[in-house]
Scaffold this motif. Structure first.
Motif, PDB file in Angstrom:
ATOM      1  N   UNK A 191     -14.580  11.050   5.795  1.00 21.36           N
ATOM      2  CA  UNK A 191     -13.303  11.649   6.166  1.00 21.36           C
ATOM      3  C   UNK A 191     -12.219  11.406   5.117  1.00 21.36           C
ATOM      4  N   UNK A 192     -12.191  10.206   4.565  1.00 26.99           N
ATOM      5  CA  UNK A 192     -11.022   9.761   3.803  1.00 26.99           C
ATOM      6  C   UNK A 192     -11.098  10.102   2.319  1.00 26.99           C
ATOM      7  N   UNK A 205      -2.750  19.760   5.271  1.00 28.14           N
ATOM      8  CA  UNK A 205      -1.614  19.064   4.688  1.00 28.14           C
ATOM      9  C   UNK A 205      -1.091  17.877   5.454  1.00 28.14           C
ATOM     10  N   UNK A 206      -1.660  17.569   6.626  1.00 23.58           N
ATOM     11  CA  UNK A 206      -1.217  16.401   7.385  1.00 23.58           C
ATOM     12  C   UNK A 206      -1.684  15.127   6.684  1.00 23.58           C
ATOM     13  N   UNK A 207      -0.791  14.172   6.527  1.00 19.22           N
ATOM     14  CA  UNK A 207      -1.153  12.866   5.979  1.00 19.22           C
ATOM     15  C   UNK A 207      -1.727  12.026   7.108  1.00 19.22           C
ATOM     16  N   UNK A 261      -5.669  11.328   3.118  1.00 13.07           N
ATOM     17  CA  UNK A 261      -6.270  10.718   4.296  1.00 13.07           C
ATOM     18  C   UNK A 261      -6.815   9.373   3.845  1.00 13.07           C
ATOM     19  N   UNK A 262      -6.173   8.310   4.311  1.00 14.12           N
ATOM     20  CA  UNK A 262      -6.495   6.954   3.832  1.00 14.12           C
ATOM     21  C   UNK A 262      -7.065   6.134   4.986  1.00 14.12           C
ATOM     22  N   UNK A 263      -8.162   5.456   4.711  1.00 16.32           N
ATOM     23  CA  UNK A 263      -8.800   4.618   5.710  1.00 16.32           C
ATOM     24  C   UNK A 263      -8.625   3.147   5.402  1.00 16.32           C
ATOM     25  N   UNK A 264      -8.256   2.369   6.418  1.00 10.60           N
ATOM     26  CA  UNK A 264      -8.176   0.917   6.295  1.00 10.60           C
ATOM     27  C   UNK A 264      -9.443   0.328   6.904  1.00 10.60           C
ATOM     28  N   UNK A 324       0.852  -1.193   0.000  1.00  9.79           N
ATOM     29  CA  UNK A 324       0.000   0.000   0.000  1.00  9.79           C
ATOM     30  C   UNK A 324       0.882   1.235   0.000  1.00  9.79           C
ATOM     31  N   UNK A 325       0.493   2.237  -0.755  1.00  4.20           N
ATOM     32  CA  UNK A 325       1.185   3.521  -0.717  1.00  4.20           C
ATOM     33  C   UNK A 325       0.197   4.616  -0.335  1.00  4.20           C
ATOM     34  N   UNK A 326       0.693   5.597   0.397  1.00  3.09           N
ATOM     35  CA  UNK A 326      -0.110   6.745   0.802  1.00  3.09           C
ATOM     36  C   UNK A 326       0.655   7.993   0.407  1.00  3.09           C
TER      37      UNK A 326
END
Length: 306
Positions: free
Chosen positions: A197-198, A181-183, A31-34, A24-26
């Motif tokens: 959110x994501x 800008x926060x990841x 904002x990535x949700x699992x 997985x890449x972010x």
């Protein structure tokens, strides 16, 4: 730039894979949700990312720095994984003071009060954190994770113990952080919140990523629409007109659910209007993230049984 790069990550416990070749890449700023069922490998993945667990194989990088067991990510990442790691006999302000000192951050009392207020807690509360509710401890843990103004925030089930008001507050905080800008990489069982959110979602089942993409890509427009009318009689007549044109139609009170591709909805509405049947509302259907999630989980379970 990639904020997180996970390549062929595997973690075995007693010879069985909790994470099974996961990649997985972010990207920075995402904002990535699992999402996935219990035991899917979400928490293990986040614990490896936070440097708390050594992987069996594979690589994890945060802003091009390889993550190792116990590796310092100060200034790069803040994490709340597992239960909040607070000092139970100290107040919220005292906890923040200790965590700031350990992180090498100089904070005034006013700055600590603002950090506590930011997550919806009362900076004047002098009770020890052992007297806090689960939700309050979760909020304070997020405040400690935000202390170094990290470029990456890792959260495992951040809404755990929060009431609906707390969930709404946290949602806004994460949206604001993402906008600044926060990841953010988080796991959650609240699929509706993840969808709101994501910017991207990864569905994980049995330690593997089965699908990923923007919520609108994973849960695309569905082949249905709900059309509302002023009364039951008009809805019944509209259903009849739709069926006469070969469109599947199911009356549900003063609404009619039309089974048709999205591109054909406009033509169907024109036909209804030509018959003098004017709708009061039209809602184009879209499969929810929960619908898609269930399909992947169910398909995996069926394959497992065969």
């Amino acid at each position: 730039m990639q904020a997180v790069e996970i390549q062929a990550l595997t973690k075995l416990f007693a010879g069985r894979p909790a994470v099974d070749g996961l990649s997985l890449t972010v990207a920075a700023g995402e904002t990535v949700g699992l999402v996935g069922p219990n035991g899917a490998g979400k928490t293990t993945t986040l614990r490896i990312l936070a440097g708390l667990v050594r992987p069996t194989s594979g690589d994890v990088h945060v802003f091009e720095r390889r993550v190792r067991l116990g590796s310092a990510m100060a200034g790069l990442a803040g994490a709340v994984v597992d239960r909040p790691a607070l000092i139970p006999h100290l107040s919220g302000d005292q906890n923040l003071e200790v965590f700031a000192r350990v992180a090498g951050i100089s904070m005034t009392r006013t700055e600590r009060a603002e950090a506590i207020r930011r997550v919806g807690l009362d900076p004047g509360d002098r009770r020890p954190t052992r007297a806090y509710s689960t939700g309050m401890r979760q909020r304070l843990a997020i405040a400690t994770a935000l202390l170094p103004s990290p470029r990456l925030l890792v959260l495992d089930e951040p809404t755990n113990g929060l009431d609906p008001s707390g969930i709404a507050d946290l949602r806004q905080l994460l949206v604001d952080l993402g906008g600044a800008g926060t990841t953010i990489l988080l796991s959650s069982h609240l699929l509706g919140e993840v969808e709101r959110i994501c910017t991207r979602v990864a569905i994980i089942v049995r330690g593997r990523v089965l699908a990923e993409g923007a919520p609108s890509e994973i849960a695309p427009t569905a082949r249905s629409a709900r059309v509302g009318f002023a009364d039951l009689g008009t809805a019944s007549a509209a259903a009849g007109v739709a069926r006469s044109r070969g469109i599947g139609a199911q009356q549900e009170g003063p609404e009619v659910r039309l089974d048709l591709p999205p591109e054909e909805l406009g033509e169907a509405l024109c036909a209804l209007a030509a018959a003098g049947l004017l709708p009061t509302s039209v809602i184009a259907g879209r499969a929810s993230l929960e619908d898609v999630y269930r399909r992947y989980v169910d398909a995996t379970e069926i394959a497992k049984e065969q």
